[in-house]
Scaffold this motif. Sequence first.
Motif, PDB file in Angstrom:
ATOM      1  N   VAL A  52     -34.513  10.664 -14.806  1.00  0.00           N
ATOM      2  CA  VAL A  52     -35.970  10.510 -14.817  1.00  0.00           C
ATOM      3  C   VAL A  52     -36.652  11.873 -14.860  1.00  0.00           C
ATOM      4  O   VAL A  52     -37.625  12.078 -15.597  1.00  0.00           O
ATOM      5  CB  VAL A  52     -36.430   9.693 -13.589  1.00  0.00           C
ATOM      6  CG1 VAL A  52     -37.932   9.839 -13.362  1.00  0.00           C
ATOM      7  CG2 VAL A  52     -36.072   8.229 -13.781  1.00  0.00           C
ATOM      8  N   ARG A  53     -36.152  12.818 -14.072  1.00  0.00           N
ATOM      9  CA  ARG A  53     -36.734  14.165 -14.094  1.00  0.00           C
ATOM     10  C   ARG A  53     -36.605  14.793 -15.477  1.00  0.00           C
ATOM     11  O   ARG A  53     -37.510  15.481 -15.960  1.00  0.00           O
ATOM     12  CB  ARG A  53     -36.071  15.053 -13.037  1.00  0.00           C
ATOM     13  CG  ARG A  53     -36.578  14.790 -11.626  1.00  0.00           C
ATOM     14  CD  ARG A  53     -36.101  15.862 -10.662  1.00  0.00           C
ATOM     15  NE  ARG A  53     -34.680  15.737 -10.395  1.00  0.00           N
ATOM     16  CZ  ARG A  53     -34.161  15.000  -9.418  1.00  0.00           C
ATOM     17  NH1 ARG A  53     -34.964  14.303  -8.616  1.00  0.00           N
ATOM     18  NH2 ARG A  53     -32.861  14.942  -9.223  1.00  0.00           N
TER      19      ARG A  53
ATOM     20  N   SER B 120     -45.202   4.054 -14.707  1.00  0.00           N
ATOM     21  CA  SER B 120     -44.744   4.805 -13.531  1.00  0.00           C
ATOM     22  C   SER B 120     -45.179   6.263 -13.562  1.00  0.00           C
ATOM     23  O   SER B 120     -45.038   6.975 -12.559  1.00  0.00           O
ATOM     24  CB  SER B 120     -43.214   4.734 -13.430  1.00  0.00           C
ATOM     25  OG  SER B 120     -42.616   5.467 -14.496  1.00  0.00           O
TER      26      SER B 120
ATOM     27  N   VAL C  70     -43.788   8.531 -15.482  1.00  0.00           N
ATOM     28  CA  VAL C  70     -42.681   9.389 -15.916  1.00  0.00           C
ATOM     29  C   VAL C  70     -42.971   9.962 -17.294  1.00  0.00           C
ATOM     30  O   VAL C  70     -42.717  11.132 -17.576  1.00  0.00           O
ATOM     31  CB  VAL C  70     -41.349   8.617 -15.913  1.00  0.00           C
ATOM     32  CG1 VAL C  70     -40.229   9.441 -16.540  1.00  0.00           C
ATOM     33  CG2 VAL C  70     -40.986   8.235 -14.486  1.00  0.00           C
TER      34      VAL C  70
ATOM     35  N   PRO D 274     -36.186   3.225  -7.270  1.00  0.00           N
ATOM     36  CA  PRO D 274     -36.109   4.376  -8.177  1.00  0.00           C
ATOM     37  C   PRO D 274     -36.433   3.926  -9.600  1.00  0.00           C
ATOM     38  O   PRO D 274     -36.004   2.850 -10.037  1.00  0.00           O
ATOM     39  CB  PRO D 274     -34.646   4.831  -8.052  1.00  0.00           C
ATOM     40  CG  PRO D 274     -34.189   4.284  -6.739  1.00  0.00           C
ATOM     41  CD  PRO D 274     -34.927   3.000  -6.546  1.00  0.00           C
ATOM     42  N   VAL D 275     -37.162   4.748 -10.344  1.00  0.00           N
ATOM     43  CA  VAL D 275     -37.743   4.306 -11.613  1.00  0.00           C
ATOM     44  C   VAL D 275     -36.703   3.775 -12.589  1.00  0.00           C
ATOM     45  O   VAL D 275     -36.846   2.672 -13.130  1.00  0.00           O
ATOM     46  CB  VAL D 275     -38.548   5.454 -12.261  1.00  0.00           C
ATOM     47  CG1 VAL D 275     -39.008   5.050 -13.668  1.00  0.00           C
ATOM     48  CG2 VAL D 275     -39.747   5.802 -11.399  1.00  0.00           C
TER      49      VAL D 275
ATOM     50  N   GLN E  35     -27.630   6.494  -7.858  1.00  0.00           N
ATOM     51  CA  GLN E  35     -29.075   6.648  -7.695  1.00  0.00           C
ATOM     52  C   GLN E  35     -29.496   8.090  -7.953  1.00  0.00           C
ATOM     53  O   GLN E  35     -30.528   8.335  -8.589  1.00  0.00           O
ATOM     54  CB  GLN E  35     -29.490   6.218  -6.290  1.00  0.00           C
ATOM     55  CG  GLN E  35     -30.992   6.320  -6.055  1.00  0.00           C
ATOM     56  CD  GLN E  35     -31.412   5.698  -4.740  1.00  0.00           C
ATOM     57  OE1 GLN E  35     -30.864   4.683  -4.327  1.00  0.00           O
ATOM     58  NE2 GLN E  35     -32.375   6.320  -4.071  1.00  0.00           N
ATOM     59  N   ALA E  36     -28.710   9.046  -7.485  1.00  0.00           N
ATOM     60  CA  ALA E  36     -29.030  10.460  -7.714  1.00  0.00           C
ATOM     61  C   ALA E  36     -29.006  10.793  -9.210  1.00  0.00           C
ATOM     62  O   ALA E  36     -29.866  11.524  -9.715  1.00  0.00           O
ATOM     63  CB  ALA E  36     -28.050  11.340  -6.950  1.00  0.00           C
TER      64      ALA E  36
ATOM     65  N   ALA F 184     -29.570   8.668 -11.626  1.00  0.00           N
ATOM     66  CA  ALA F 184     -30.742   8.025 -12.224  1.00  0.00           C
ATOM     67  C   ALA F 184     -31.991   8.867 -12.005  1.00  0.00           C
ATOM     68  O   ALA F 184     -32.836   9.005 -12.904  1.00  0.00           O
ATOM     69  CB  ALA F 184     -30.925   6.627 -11.621  1.00  0.00           C
ATOM     70  N   GLU F 185     -32.123   9.452 -10.840  1.00  0.00           N
ATOM     71  CA  GLU F 185     -33.283  10.293 -10.553  1.00  0.00           C
ATOM     72  C   GLU F 185     -33.235  11.583 -11.374  1.00  0.00           C
ATOM     73  O   GLU F 185     -34.280  12.083 -11.818  1.00  0.00           O
ATOM     74  CB  GLU F 185     -33.356  10.569  -9.055  1.00  0.00           C
ATOM     75  CG  GLU F 185     -33.718   9.311  -8.262  1.00  0.00           C
ATOM     76  CD  GLU F 185     -33.571   9.476  -6.765  1.00  0.00           C
ATOM     77  OE1 GLU F 185     -33.008  10.508  -6.329  1.00  0.00           O
ATOM     78  OE2 GLU F 185     -34.012   8.578  -6.023  1.00  0.00           O
ATOM     79  N   ASP F 186     -32.032  12.116 -11.600  1.00  0.00           N
ATOM     80  CA  ASP F 186     -31.901  13.289 -12.479  1.00  0.00           C
ATOM     81  C   ASP F 186     -32.360  12.954 -13.900  1.00  0.00           C
ATOM     82  O   ASP F 186     -33.036  13.758 -14.550  1.00  0.00           O
ATOM     83  CB  ASP F 186     -30.447  13.769 -12.517  1.00  0.00           C
ATOM     84  CG  ASP F 186     -30.027  14.490 -11.242  1.00  0.00           C
ATOM     85  OD1 ASP F 186     -30.924  14.882 -10.462  1.00  0.00           O
ATOM     86  OD2 ASP F 186     -28.810  14.649 -11.031  1.00  0.00           O
TER      87      ASP F 186
END
Length: 370
Positions: A24-25, A219, A221, A182-183, A17-18, A20-22
């Motif tokens: 997206v950023r 979303s 993003v 999470p997106v 998950q972390a 995936a969030e990286d």
Amino acid sequence: MPARIAEAEVRINGALQAEAEDAVREIARFDAEITAISERRAAREGDDAATELAPLASVLLRTEAASSSEIEGVTAGARALAMAAIEAKAGPNAQLVTANVTAMQRAVELADEISVSSILAAHQALLDHHPYAAPGTLRDQQVWIGNNALSPHTASFVPPHHIGVPVALDDLITFVQRVDLPVLVHVAIAHAQFETIHPFNDGNGRIGRTLVHAMLRHSGVTRTLTVPVSAGLLTDTSAYFRALTDYREGYPETIIRQFINASFRAIGNGRQLVDDLETVFEDWSGRLTSRRGSAARRLLPHLLNQPAVNVAYAEAATGVALSAAQRAVEQLEEAGILKRAGGGQRNRAWIAPDVIDALDAFAERVGSRR
């Protein structure tokens, strides 16, 4: 029948998950970078340069559509796609990829309200002139997937019976509208579920990847770009297809991992393409002797997205009279920016070879492995 996911609990390990969030950023950062490029150029060179943002966004959209099509074995080079866009002579693959550009545009335009209707509209745009695919219509027959599979008994995957497709799609749309995930996890699962439902006679992969971009836009993003995620998936299509199989067997982590890796690859490759095009544009600006605000200079940024032009295109892009558009093309040819692409006196076309080279280099970096 695929499992219902509208209200399913999605459990993903913290490390994945972390990541995936990286990813997206990084997608959001890349989107912001393109806006900043336009703003800097506009501040330095005047309002005309503000038009550069749209071509950069459009060229990334086109590369994404080409990569998504290539995953399905539909390939067309940058030159062929550019010629097809001005309705010059083009083969069937170039026409299909050009239609995929339109389908992605349609999906992103409808991102504010992702629905079965918006998915049908994208499918209509993709396969409008192909009756066998029943464009804009859900399938009404059983289909199956697999090379040389003459019946479902030897297929690698058999989607649900067509009677179950509408209910499965409604369930998917409800899942797409969730805001608790999470997106990129959300996007990857929605895409895999769409491919499992397989709602159309043809075009499922391409439309399933337009859903990815609609969700990223919805979303927030992405605000400007269509990030070439399919180019990242194209790097190893076998792994992508295996990940879809894993999802169908109850293991969503693999497809999420594919989207994470594809996003990072796409951004790296996309940044290189944008850098290459910026270098090309700077070189052109130095070569062209016409004054600021001239039709020739106003046409320059459009060549980044549409590297094949005729006089009619130049006239429409710049808003000048036909004679001025003709002179603009001639000035660009004299500067070595455009080269004659063939055709007779009445249907002449020109190519910007520097842009074609940059797009071909992008495709080569993808390095598709099947």
